[in-house]
Design a protein around this motif. Sequence first.
Motif, PDB file in Angstrom:
ATOM      1  N   VAL A 223     -35.910 -17.996  84.347  1.00  0.00           N
ATOM      2  CA  VAL A 223     -35.023 -17.063  83.661  1.00  0.00           C
ATOM      3  C   VAL A 223     -35.721 -15.780  83.214  1.00  0.00           C
ATOM      4  N   GLU A 224     -36.999 -15.872  82.937  1.00  0.00           N
ATOM      5  CA  GLU A 224     -37.721 -14.672  82.488  1.00  0.00           C
ATOM      6  C   GLU A 224     -37.940 -13.656  83.618  1.00  0.00           C
ATOM      7  N   GLU A 225     -37.603 -14.050  84.849  1.00  0.00           N
ATOM      8  CA  GLU A 225     -37.805 -13.160  85.989  1.00  0.00           C
ATOM      9  C   GLU A 225     -36.509 -12.588  86.562  1.00  0.00           C
ATOM     10  N   ILE A 226     -35.387 -12.892  85.937  1.00  0.00           N
ATOM     11  CA  ILE A 226     -34.122 -12.483  86.573  1.00  0.00           C
ATOM     12  C   ILE A 226     -33.440 -11.301  85.889  1.00  0.00           C
ATOM     13  N   GLU A 227     -34.057 -10.728  84.883  1.00  0.00           N
ATOM     14  CA  GLU A 227     -33.368  -9.673  84.129  1.00  0.00           C
ATOM     15  C   GLU A 227     -32.919  -8.519  85.010  1.00  0.00           C
ATOM     16  N   HIS A 228     -33.737  -8.137  85.995  1.00  0.00           N
ATOM     17  CA  HIS A 228     -33.349  -6.978  86.813  1.00  0.00           C
ATOM     18  C   HIS A 228     -32.134  -7.285  87.686  1.00  0.00           C
ATOM     19  N   LEU A 229     -31.788  -8.578  87.846  1.00  0.00           N
ATOM     20  CA  LEU A 229     -30.637  -8.936  88.678  1.00  0.00           C
ATOM     21  C   LEU A 229     -29.299  -8.725  87.964  1.00  0.00           C
ATOM     22  N   ILE A 230     -29.333  -8.466  86.644  1.00  0.00           N
ATOM     23  CA  ILE A 230     -28.060  -8.226  85.938  1.00  0.00           C
ATOM     24  C   ILE A 230     -27.427  -6.905  86.369  1.00  0.00           C
ATOM     25  N   ASN A 231     -28.213  -6.067  87.012  1.00  0.00           N
ATOM     26  CA  ASN A 231     -27.691  -4.796  87.521  1.00  0.00           C
ATOM     27  C   ASN A 231     -27.591  -4.804  89.047  1.00  0.00           C
ATOM     28  N   ASP A 232     -27.539  -5.985  89.596  1.00  0.00           N
ATOM     29  CA  ASP A 232     -27.482  -6.093  91.065  1.00  0.00           C
ATOM     30  C   ASP A 232     -26.231  -5.404  91.611  1.00  0.00           C
ATOM     31  N   SER A 233     -26.334  -4.898  92.828  1.00  0.00           N
ATOM     32  CA  SER A 233     -25.203  -4.207  93.455  1.00  0.00           C
ATOM     33  C   SER A 233     -24.041  -5.140  93.761  1.00  0.00           C
ATOM     34  N   ASP A 234     -24.322  -6.419  93.843  1.00  0.00           N
ATOM     35  CA  ASP A 234     -23.237  -7.387  94.066  1.00  0.00           C
ATOM     36  C   ASP A 234     -22.805  -7.979  92.733  1.00  0.00           C
ATOM     37  N   PRO A 235     -21.499  -7.928  92.422  1.00  0.00           N
ATOM     38  CA  PRO A 235     -21.030  -8.401  91.110  1.00  0.00           C
ATOM     39  C   PRO A 235     -21.259  -9.894  90.886  1.00  0.00           C
ATOM     40  N   LEU A 236     -21.204 -10.698  91.934  1.00  0.00           N
ATOM     41  CA  LEU A 236     -21.410 -12.139  91.766  1.00  0.00           C
ATOM     42  C   LEU A 236     -22.860 -12.441  91.405  1.00  0.00           C
ATOM     43  N   VAL A 237     -23.782 -11.696  92.008  1.00  0.00           N
ATOM     44  CA  VAL A 237     -25.194 -11.874  91.684  1.00  0.00           C
ATOM     45  C   VAL A 237     -25.449 -11.454  90.235  1.00  0.00           C
ATOM     46  N   ALA A 238     -24.907 -10.307  89.875  1.00  0.00           N
ATOM     47  CA  ALA A 238     -25.099  -9.802  88.517  1.00  0.00           C
ATOM     48  C   ALA A 238     -24.516 -10.762  87.481  1.00  0.00           C
ATOM     49  N   GLU A 239     -23.339 -11.300  87.771  1.00  0.00           N
ATOM     50  CA  GLU A 239     -22.693 -12.241  86.847  1.00  0.00           C
ATOM     51  C   GLU A 239     -23.525 -13.504  86.694  1.00  0.00           C
ATOM     52  N   ALA A 240     -24.053 -14.031  87.809  1.00  0.00           N
ATOM     53  CA  ALA A 240     -24.879 -15.236  87.744  1.00  0.00           C
ATOM     54  C   ALA A 240     -26.120 -14.999  86.887  1.00  0.00           C
ATOM     55  N   ALA A 241     -26.732 -13.830  87.040  1.00  0.00           N
ATOM     56  CA  ALA A 241     -27.925 -13.508  86.253  1.00  0.00           C
ATOM     57  C   ALA A 241     -27.590 -13.397  84.768  1.00  0.00           C
ATOM     58  N   ARG A 242     -26.455 -12.731  84.452  1.00  0.00           N
ATOM     59  CA  ARG A 242     -26.061 -12.583  83.046  1.00  0.00           C
ATOM     60  C   ARG A 242     -25.755 -13.941  82.416  1.00  0.00           C
ATOM     61  N   GLU A 243     -25.113 -14.811  83.159  1.00  0.00           N
ATOM     62  CA  GLU A 243     -24.792 -16.140  82.632  1.00  0.00           C
ATOM     63  C   GLU A 243     -26.076 -16.925  82.326  1.00  0.00           C
ATOM     64  N   ARG A 244     -27.071 -16.804  83.235  1.00  0.00           N
ATOM     65  CA  ARG A 244     -28.345 -17.488  82.983  1.00  0.00           C
ATOM     66  C   ARG A 244     -29.004 -16.968  81.719  1.00  0.00           C
ATOM     67  N   LEU A 245     -29.007 -15.657  81.572  1.00  0.00           N
ATOM     68  CA  LEU A 245     -29.642 -15.058  80.404  1.00  0.00           C
ATOM     69  C   LEU A 245     -28.894 -15.400  79.121  1.00  0.00           C
ATOM     70  N   ALA A 246     -27.562 -15.398  79.195  1.00  0.00           N
ATOM     71  CA  ALA A 246     -26.752 -15.743  78.027  1.00  0.00           C
ATOM     72  C   ALA A 246     -26.979 -17.182  77.628  1.00  0.00           C
ATOM     73  N   GLY A 247     -27.065 -18.040  78.631  1.00  0.00           N
ATOM     74  CA  GLY A 247     -27.304 -19.451  78.353  1.00  0.00           C
ATOM     75  C   GLY A 247     -28.646 -19.673  77.693  1.00  0.00           C
ATOM     76  N   GLU A 248     -29.647 -18.926  78.155  1.00  0.00           N
ATOM     77  CA  GLU A 248     -30.977 -19.053  77.571  1.00  0.00           C
ATOM     78  C   GLU A 248     -30.992 -18.529  76.134  1.00  0.00           C
ATOM     79  N   ALA A 249     -30.250 -17.426  75.919  1.00  0.00           N
ATOM     80  CA  ALA A 249     -30.201 -16.838  74.566  1.00  0.00           C
ATOM     81  C   ALA A 249     -29.541 -17.784  73.583  1.00  0.00           C
ATOM     82  N   SER A 250     -28.514 -18.497  74.038  1.00  0.00           N
ATOM     83  CA  SER A 250     -27.788 -19.396  73.148  1.00  0.00           C
ATOM     84  C   SER A 250     -28.653 -20.570  72.710  1.00  0.00           C
ATOM     85  N   LYS A 251     -29.662 -20.887  73.514  1.00  0.00           N
ATOM     86  CA  LYS A 251     -30.560 -21.997  73.147  1.00  0.00           C
ATOM     87  C   LYS A 251     -31.471 -21.588  71.981  1.00  0.00           C
ATOM     88  N   GLY A 252     -31.726 -20.269  71.952  1.00  0.00           N
ATOM     89  CA  GLY A 252     -32.607 -19.793  70.886  1.00  0.00           C
ATOM     90  C   GLY A 252     -31.890 -19.731  69.562  1.00  0.00           C
TER      91      GLY A 252
END
Length: 252
Positions: A223-252
């Motif tokens: 998860v610490e390596e996917i931040e740049h994918l939140i701005n991916d040109s494909d919306p599905l890729v960007a959404e998947a990255a944001r969901e991973r990051l959000a999920g990780e944030a909620s654990k904190g």
Amino acid sequence: MTREIDEARDWRGMDIDCANCAHRDLLAAGRCELRKACVHDRYARRIDRFFNWNPELADGYLSHPHFEVRAIAAKFANPFLLPRLLSDPDETVRWEAVRRLPARYQCELRKDPHREVRIRVATLLDDPDLLPMMQDEDYYVRIVIARKVAPALLVMMFDDPEVEVRRIVAQRIGAQWLGRMCRDSNAEVRLEAAQRMTPEQLSDLRDDVDWRVRHYVATRLNVEEIEHLINDSDPLVAEAARERLAGEASKG
């Protein structure tokens, strides 16, 4: 109305005459039966049943003018008589003969002109004898080989021209070679390789040109390596990255 299956005709379409058959003595003994077990019938099942009931007669039919009779006779004949059938003009006969012979005869048909024979021969041979067939002109022969040989030998099929062959290579090859497969020109091959990689290995695919590969990476990369994918040109890729990051944030 009489159906064709109810008729007793030979391979030339002529009516079968038991009275003039060389095996008419078998009829009385119950070892053949019109429209059920007859070597002269045009239906393969009836020919097969005849030899099943009378296997000792198969040797005498290896030169019959009808290919189905020769092919079925080969299933029951003395194996020592079968090598000459490897040059039979019909591929069905060649296959029925070679499948009952040792590997040294099977190797003779690795370059058979008919793809079905080569495909079936490939299912019989062991790895050392399959190596020359890795360059077969027919893609499905190579698919059979890619599915069968030991994973260590698949390095010889890295650059196969058929995508499906390379996909199978990516599915089966040793994990140490997955980095090589993730550089394949085809996205489906790269995706197959990615699905077997560790999260750490997936770093090399973060900027893959195909959105399907990047999407998969977004779901599994550390998860610490996917931040740049939140701005991916494909919306599905960007959404998947944001969901991973959000999920990780909620654990904190």
